[in-house]
Design an enzyme around this catalytic site. Structure first.
Site, mmCIF file in Angstrom:
data_model
loop_
_atom_site.group_PDB
_atom_site.id
_atom_site.type_symbol
_atom_site.label_atom_id
_atom_site.label_comp_id
_atom_site.label_asym_id
_atom_site.label_seq_id
_atom_site.Cartn_x
_atom_site.Cartn_y
_atom_site.Cartn_z
ATOM 1 C CD GLU A 106 -2.736 0.960 2.219
ATOM 2 O OE1 GLU A 106 -3.164 -0.229 2.468
ATOM 3 O OE2 GLU A 106 -3.377 1.907 3.219
ATOM 4 C CG ASP A 108 -1.572 4.661 2.765
ATOM 5 O OD1 ASP A 108 -2.079 3.929 2.072
ATOM 6 O OD2 ASP A 108 -1.271 4.082 3.988
ATOM 7 C CD GLU A 110 -3.730 7.641 5.872
ATOM 8 O OE1 GLU A 110 -4.628 6.999 6.130
ATOM 9 O OE2 GLU A 110 -2.686 7.630 6.694
#
Length: 290
Positions: A106, A108, A110
């Protein structure tokens, strides 16, 4: 006239051959060509004929969408206008995910909401073969709720680069030689969500969401995926002719390196590599530099 027609025909033929030979997917015209709603359809609205998407968070629900296909290496970018005003407790996320359990990969972005007047913080993280806990946080040097800005993840066999308006804010190199896992075998889908996380998102959970300010709105446009789609040609991901595998993308160029150092010196507020309470000995990838 005949010569011009011949030249035009040859040019057209060359373009067709080039298009057929490229094993990648490119920019879609509208959201629904490459994406689908995955969470709370009533909270996602298509604007401008599907070229812009509005995500809505209220007390009933957040929402999310995902790409219809997964990709192995390439570049993904979106222009996002984040939740304005008092957005404390909200998280707008843009990420790649292999959608596997114990060994997921993953990457990310955010975006952590704030109280009005405070800087917006973007947290990045890298999961490789199920191992995460590689958070870095940067305060954005502009107000990302006033206009659209470009957020991009570039991923090849050598490195992963997170960029904001073409400025690198994070580099994660392939350090398999140091026994550091690197995502290179699992295709990942492209996801985005808008949700409530006031137990941790703003000042470690000290700032709670103010539902009187709801609904909270974020906007997306210019969805761009260039990568090896799966299912697709089996040899695409290993093709050295893919533009993102070129020598220009094996490391940062001089301008990118200068911008990267500027971000880290002036806007980085947390780096797991220097968190001695979590890692008395820095993880081996932390010594790689750029």
């Amino acid at each position: 006239m005949g010569l011009n027609l011949n030249n035009s025909f040859l040019l057209l033929l060359s373009c067709i051959i080039l298009a057929i030979s490229l094993p990648v997917s490119g920019r879609p015209a509208t959201f629904l060509e490459d994406f689908q709603v995955t969470w709370s359809d009533s909270h996602i609205k298509q604007l401008d004929g599907g070229r812009t998407i509005q995500l809505v968070l209220d007390q009933n629900s957040g929402c999310g969408f995902a790409s219809k296909r997964k990709y192995l290496f390439g570049r993904v970018s979106m222009k996002i206008k984040l939740v304005p005003g008092d957005s404390a407790g909200t998280v707008t996320a843009f990420y790649l995910n292999s959608d596997t359990d114990t060994v997921r990969d993953e990457l990310d972005f955010e975006f952590l909401g704030n109280r009005s007047g405070q800087p917006y913080t973007v947290q990045t993280n890298v999961f490789a073969h199920g191992k995460g806990d590689r958070e870095q946080r940067v305060n954005l040097w502009f107000d990302p709720s006033q206009d659209f800005h470009d957020y991009q993840i570039r991923w090849n066999h050598k490195e992963i680069v997170f960029l904001v308006d073409d400025t690198p804010i994070r580099v994660y190199k392939n350090n398999e030689a140091k026994n550091v896992p690197y995502p290179k075998s699992q295709p990942m889908g492209v996801y985005s969500t808008l949700w409530e996380a006031d137990d941790w998102a703003t000042r470690g959970g000290l700032e709670k969401i103010d539902w009187s300010k709801a609904p909270f709105l974020a906007y997306y446009k210019d969805f761009d995926i260039e990568g090896c789609a799966v299912p697709g040609p089996a040899d695409c991901a290993s093709n050295p002719r893919n533009w993102w595998e070129g020598t220009a993308y094996q490391g940062l160029n001089a301008l990118e390196a200068r911008r990267y150092r500027w971000v880290r010196m002036n806007h980085m507020i947390y780096d797991y590599c220097t968190d001695k309470s979590r890692y008395p000995v820095p993880p081996p990838e932390c010594t790689a530099g750029i």
